[in-house]
Design a protein around this motif. Structure first.
Motif, PDB file in Angstrom:
ATOM      1  N   LYS A  35       4.848   9.485  -3.930  1.00 42.31           N
ATOM      2  CA  LYS A  35       6.049   9.747  -4.421  1.00 42.31           C
ATOM      3  C   LYS A  35       6.594   9.821  -5.841  1.00 42.31           C
ATOM      4  N   THR A 203       1.460  -2.068  -2.759  1.00 46.92           N
ATOM      5  CA  THR A 203       0.642  -2.803  -4.067  1.00 46.92           C
ATOM      6  C   THR A 203       0.867  -4.213  -3.934  1.00 46.92           C
ATOM      7  N   GLY A 220       1.150   2.716  -3.871  1.00 47.89           N
ATOM      8  CA  GLY A 220       1.465   3.858  -4.682  1.00 47.89           C
ATOM      9  C   GLY A 220       0.971   3.341  -6.128  1.00 47.89           C
ATOM     10  N   THR A 221       1.914   2.472  -6.737  1.00 46.80           N
ATOM     11  CA  THR A 221       1.966   1.778  -8.134  1.00 46.80           C
ATOM     12  C   THR A 221       0.597   1.346  -8.570  1.00 46.80           C
ATOM     13  N   ARG A 227       6.545   4.199 -11.226  1.00 46.27           N
ATOM     14  CA  ARG A 227       7.201   5.716 -10.996  1.00 46.27           C
ATOM     15  C   ARG A 227       8.359   5.729 -11.977  1.00 46.27           C
TER      16      ARG A 227
HETATM   17  C1  PLP Z   1       6.970   3.392  -2.340  1.00 44.21           C
HETATM   18  C2  PLP Z   1       6.512   3.031  -0.770  1.00 44.21           C
HETATM   19  C3  PLP Z   1       5.056   2.554  -0.862  1.00 44.21           C
HETATM   20  C4  PLP Z   1       4.206   2.086  -1.876  1.00 44.21           C
HETATM   21  O1  PLP Z   1       4.998   1.018  -2.766  1.00 44.21           O
HETATM   22  P1  PLP Z   1       4.063   0.684  -3.875  1.00 44.21           P
HETATM   23  O2  PLP Z   1       4.607  -0.857  -4.225  1.00 44.21           O
HETATM   24  O3  PLP Z   1       4.172   1.555  -5.131  1.00 44.21           O
HETATM   25  O4  PLP Z   1       2.819   0.512  -3.617  1.00 44.21           O
HETATM   26  C5  PLP Z   1       4.674   1.973   0.535  1.00 44.21           C
HETATM   27  N1  PLP Z   1       5.459   2.180   1.510  1.00 44.21           N
HETATM   28  C6  PLP Z   1       6.618   2.881   1.612  1.00 44.21           C
HETATM   29  C7  PLP Z   1       7.530   2.976   2.987  1.00 44.21           C
HETATM   30  C8  PLP Z   1       7.054   3.320   0.357  1.00 44.21           C
HETATM   31  O5  PLP Z   1       8.481   3.926   0.513  1.00 44.21           O
END
Ligand code: PLP
Length: 234
Positions: A35, A203, A220-221, A227
């Motif tokens: 995202k 993360t 993600g991060t 982000r």
């Molecule tokens: C954004 C998101 C993640 C990933 O989060 P990070 O902390 O960046 O790893 C995982 N699950 C959901 C449902 C998210 O919205």
């Protein structure tokens, strides 16, 4: 750090956590959460071996879909019933089912496309007001209702977002609680209920989540960096 280096590092930590809980590194699937990241960055991750990506908004999937290399897409964020139709033929799994109404809409659209959609039930084991998902007590009933009323939906497991704790150790009990429910269904195998995925860990807390039995982490991060929410209009 490059995206590739970050992925290698996460894979190493994920592998260690898997072994700590008596499993193999490859038993835990890494879903890269993309995202607010561009198709170019996503393709870089795919080139580095990522097979599954997660998005939390329908609109973002629509915007990026054609520019991303072939990969399995996961819808991991809250899904409004009126948007199911846009992603029904694009995603491999929907992680965030928390009502019969949503499951029925997924069922209806899946039937129109002559497919069976894999879903996870989102359990909010910490019962945080700010989060979607059902309580642990509601889980059995929702699973049974969906299995009964939605032939074009296959329940593949559970998903949980733990509270963001300064110390990820504090999230451990919330993961453990969802794992308990998961285990109840893990032996059951039918057309409608076929548990294979326990989607827990981001993360901040994925190592703890894997130690507690998660077999799908959404990161993600740690892969793409922070982000930039100013680019939300992507
Ligand atoms: C954004 C998101 C993640 C990933 O989060 P990070 O902390 O960046 O790893 C995982 N699950 C959901 C449902 C998210 O919205």
């Amino acid at each position: 750090m490059s995206i590739k280096t970050n992925i290698e590092y996460i894979n190493e930590l994920k592998g260690k956590a898997a072994e700590k809980s008596g499993r193999k590194p490859e038993d835990v699937l890494l879903v890269a959460v993309t995202k607010l990241h561009s198709p170019a960055e996503i393709n870089e991750a795919i080139d580095a071996g990522i097979t599954d990506i997660g998005e939390n908004k329908v609109q973002e999937i629509m915007n990026k879909y054609d520019d991303v290399k072939p990969v399995r897409w996961h819808l991991i964020g809250h899904l409004q019933t009126n948007k199911v139709k846009y992603i029904i033929d694009k995603v491999a799994m929907i992680h965030s089912v928390d009502s019969l109404k949503l499951a029925k809409e997924i069922n209806k659209r899946a039937e129109q496309h002559d497919l069976v959609m894999d879903i996870l039930i989102q359990v909010n084991s910490a019962e945080e007001e700010s989060k979607f998902g059902i309580t642990t007590e509601e889980t059995d009933q929702l699973i049974r209702q969906i299995a009964e009323e939605c032939p074009h939906v296959r329940i593949r497991g559970l998903m949980c977002i733990a509270p963001l704790e300064a110390d990820p150790e504090d999230a451990r009990p919330y993961f453990a609680e969802v794992k308990k429910i998961y285990d109840k269904y893990a032996g059951e195998k039918s057309d409608r209920i076929d548990f294979q995925y326990l989607s827990m860990g981001m993360t901040n807390d994925f190592q703890v989540a894997v130690e507690e039995g998660s077999n799908l982490i959404r990161v993600g991060t740690a892969i793409f960096g922070y982000r930039d929410y100013r680019s939300e209009e992507l």
